[in-house]
Design a protein around this motif. Structure first.
Motif, PDB file in Angstrom:
ATOM      1  N   VAL A   1       0.491  -1.267  -0.015  1.00 27.77           N
ATOM      2  CA  VAL A   1       0.344  -0.411  -0.192  1.00 27.77           C
ATOM      3  C   VAL A   1       1.315   1.384  -0.194  1.00 27.77           C
ATOM      4  O   VAL A   1       0.623   2.216  -0.690  1.00 27.77           O
ATOM      5  CB  VAL A   1      -0.739   0.118   0.952  1.00 27.77           C
ATOM      6  CG1 VAL A   1      -1.742   1.462   1.523  1.00 27.77           C
ATOM      7  CG2 VAL A   1      -1.877  -1.408   0.702  1.00 27.77           C
ATOM      8  N   MET A   2       1.730   0.830   0.959  1.00 25.71           N
ATOM      9  CA  MET A   2       2.816   2.381   0.568  1.00 25.71           C
ATOM     10  C   MET A   2       3.795   2.554  -0.631  1.00 25.71           C
ATOM     11  O   MET A   2       3.446   4.088  -1.068  1.00 25.71           O
ATOM     12  CB  MET A   2       4.196   2.393   1.835  1.00 25.71           C
ATOM     13  CG  MET A   2       3.870   1.799   3.427  1.00 25.71           C
ATOM     14  SD  MET A   2       4.701   2.015   4.101  1.00 25.71           S
ATOM     15  CE  MET A   2       6.345   2.386   3.351  1.00 25.71           C
ATOM     16  N   LEU A   3       3.359   2.230  -1.822  1.00 32.22           N
ATOM     17  CA  LEU A   3       3.878   1.916  -2.593  1.00 32.22           C
ATOM     18  C   LEU A   3       2.882   2.451  -3.668  1.00 32.22           C
ATOM     19  O   LEU A   3       3.261   3.201  -4.711  1.00 32.22           O
ATOM     20  CB  LEU A   3       4.691   0.019  -3.477  1.00 32.22           C
ATOM     21  CG  LEU A   3       4.745   0.362  -4.901  1.00 32.22           C
ATOM     22  CD1 LEU A   3       6.411   1.447  -5.600  1.00 32.22           C
ATOM     23  CD2 LEU A   3       4.951  -0.904  -5.376  1.00 32.22           C
ATOM     24  N   MET A   4       2.041   1.900  -3.976  1.00 23.01           N
ATOM     25  CA  MET A   4       1.040   1.984  -4.588  1.00 23.01           C
ATOM     26  C   MET A   4       0.308   3.321  -4.370  1.00 23.01           C
ATOM     27  O   MET A   4      -0.330   4.745  -5.193  1.00 23.01           O
ATOM     28  CB  MET A   4      -0.147   1.283  -4.279  1.00 23.01           C
ATOM     29  CG  MET A   4      -0.473  -0.399  -4.617  1.00 23.01           C
ATOM     30  SD  MET A   4       0.286  -0.126  -6.459  1.00 23.01           S
ATOM     31  CE  MET A   4       0.963  -2.414  -6.730  1.00 23.01           C
ATOM     32  N   CYS A   5       0.392   4.143  -2.695  1.00 21.06           N
ATOM     33  CA  CYS A   5      -0.068   5.661  -1.991  1.00 21.06           C
ATOM     34  C   CYS A   5       1.721   6.549  -1.965  1.00 21.06           C
ATOM     35  O   CYS A   5       1.114   8.102  -1.558  1.00 21.06           O
ATOM     36  CB  CYS A   5      -0.477   5.531  -0.826  1.00 21.06           C
ATOM     37  SG  CYS A   5      -2.524   4.259  -0.987  1.00 21.06           S
ATOM     38  N   ASN A   6       2.671   5.956  -2.426  1.00 21.88           N
ATOM     39  CA  ASN A   6       3.442   7.451  -2.950  1.00 21.88           C
ATOM     40  C   ASN A   6       3.227   7.181  -1.485  1.00 21.88           C
ATOM     41  O   ASN A   6       3.864   8.606  -1.036  1.00 21.88           O
ATOM     42  CB  ASN A   6       3.262   8.527  -3.557  1.00 21.88           C
ATOM     43  CG  ASN A   6       4.925   8.670  -4.051  1.00 21.88           C
ATOM     44  OD1 ASN A   6       5.683   8.066  -3.807  1.00 21.88           O
ATOM     45  ND2 ASN A   6       4.330   9.926  -4.404  1.00 21.88           N
TER      46      ASN A   6
END
Length: 495
Positions: free
Chosen positions: A473-478
């Motif tokens: 989720v960190m990756l997808m939400c930047n």
């Protein structure tokens, strides 16, 4: 508490009797709205004032006041719900004197209902021309000034409810996270996997190397661990014939906290009978690419000052190759333990001599020092030393196992095995783990006799994978901090 009230808090509390004088409950009742704010905006898309007046679009909205501009007998306010914000025009000549008296008690933060016609102001801003105003909930606390600049990160996490009100990015992350999980479930379901639930309380420490949380069951007078992994019960389900299973759930590890670690976190673990490491590679790459396409809308993901490309095939490279690239040392050669110790000293690789007793463990320490943080684009690192993978099937070279970890931006996102299904080999691995525990390794597995018994009935050859949902989720939400994607992260006490 009353003695510690600020002036603004006192003013708001002093208004409570005035609501009652007007026959209004300051903490309200059910309110039926016809539209969300985003839906109201959609109704007005592409229409000028004349068209809006002709169509006479009436909406009933509810939300929190986040701006107020009073001008005597007519005022403007902004309200917001979970989908966005909209301006409202409130005039005494439209709603009447008594409702306007009620409106004059309003403060920023109050929750209200409004009914009215959609129109455009002279500046072209979509506005609700309010015909009915309903007070719903009084906000007794003004928003702290610090929230306007969102500078106090710790306070934002402690008061996530305020963060969600004033920080659009926090709300975006909260809404995006379940979409990512739904996309993941849909992808796995399409491949014939069954979602299951297993127990959070475990009598045995196993499934990963980690320090546990311990709790006590009073009736049984017995200690249990909060699970550190879902691996062993899911493998038992393979024995039981479910063949393709996965579980999305919370794990608990009694370890440090930083930007990529929280003591409780969410993972998905998935197991495929008759599969192997290659199947896990394809599933892992496939689900991440699918989430990027369906939820984010692109496979080129902006991340901090980089762009992470999940659209092209991920790099596939062994741990030994990466270490050789970085240091020139080839750990596939026959390096004795004492030689490995000298190499570690020469290259200033730190390790705990009480716990590290093999070349494989030193090899892993080399990887962590020289390689991990350089793996920016998605990279599958495969073929791990057997000493750091107690539940994994051996490679052709018995010093290594069929395992990979996926790294993105220097952090592990997924961990996969060709699963060990030999109960005799598994028992030997558990024995080695018990020896490590005796040496003081608090993360070592315990002997799980029930799991060994299950393996003796026969577990099919299988592949298994765990994916860290928070980091995904960190990756997808930047987002660079795990606390931005967990609604209520674990926090230190205030000083």
């Amino acid at each position: 508490m009353e003695n510690n009230l600020t002036d603004q808090e006192k003013v708001r509390r002093d208004k409570l009797p005035k609501y009652k004088e007007l026959g209004v409950d300051p903490f309200g009742h059910k309110f039926i709205r016809t539209h969300l704010i985003s839906e109201a905006r959609k109704l007005a898309e592409g229409k000028d004032n004349a068209k809006l007046e002709q169509e006479n679009i009436i909406v009933t909205l509810a939300g929190r006041i986040n701006a107020l501009r009073r001008m005597g007998k007519a005022s403007f306010m902004n309200i917001q719900d979970k989908t966005g914000k909209i301006q409202a025009y409130v005039g005494i000549d439209i709603i009447g004197e008594k409702p306007y008296e009620l409106f004059k008690l309003a403060d920023i933060g109050d929750i209200v209902g409004i009914k009215g016609r959609l129109m455009l102001t002279r500046t072209g801003e979509l506005t609700v021309r309010v015909t009915e105003y309903t007070h719903l909930t009084k906000s007794l606390r003004p928003f702290p000034e610090k929230y306007h600049g969102l500078t106090d990160v710790e306070e934002r996490y402690r008061h996530r409810y305020v963060d969600l009100i004033v920080n659009e990015n926090a709300k975006k992350n909260a809404i995006m996270r379940p979409k990512i999980i739904r996309a993941m479930q849909k992808y796995f379901d399409s491949l014939g996997f069954i979602e299951v639930e297993t127990s959070v309380l475990s009598p045995i420490l196993g499934g990963a190397n980690a320090r546990p949380f311990v709790t006590h069951h009073n009736t049984l007078d017995k200690d249990f661990y909060l699970r550190i992994a879902t691996e062993l019960p899911l493998k038992k389900l393979l024995v039981g014939g479910l063949e393709r299973v996965y579980e999305i759930g919370r794990l608990f590890r009694n370890e440090g906290m930083d930007t990529t670690h929280n003591p409780e976190f969410t993972t998905v673990e998935l197991y495929q009978a008759y599969g192997d490491l290659e199947d896990m590679k394809n599933i892992c790459e496939g689900v991440i690419r699918e989430i990027a396409k369906t939820v984010v809308g692109t496979t080129s993901l902006p991340y901090d000052d980089k762009t992470i490309d999940v659209g092209k095939p991920f790099r596939w490279v062994s741990m030994a190759e990466l270490i050789k690239e970085a240091t020139g040392i080839d750990f596939t050669q026959d390096i004795k333990f004492d030689e490995a110790v000298k190499l570690a000293e020469k290259h200033q690789v730190e390790y705990d001599p009480k716990l590290v007793t093999s070349t494989g463990q030193i090899m892993n320490a080399f990887f962590e020092k020289f390689c991990e943080e350089k793996l920016i684009q998605p990279t599958f690192v495969h073929t791990y030393p057997i000493e750091v993978s107690p539940l994994t099937k051996k490679s052709k070279d018995p010093r290594f196992v069929e395992r990979f970890e996926l790294f993105i931006d220097g952090h592990e996102v997924a961990n996969a095995y060709t699963e060990l299904n030999d109960p005799i080999d598994q028992k030997e691995r558990f024995v080695e783990q018990l020896k490590a525990k005796e040496r003081g390794d608090e993360e070592a597995n315990e002997m799980d006799y029930d799991f060994l018994e299950a393996l003796e009935y026969g577990m099919p050859p299988a592949g298994g994978i765990g994916i860290g949902i928070d980091r995904l989720v960190m990756l997808m939400c930047n987002e660079k901090s795990i606390r931005e994607v967990i609604l209520f992260p674990t926090m230190k006490d205030r000083k």
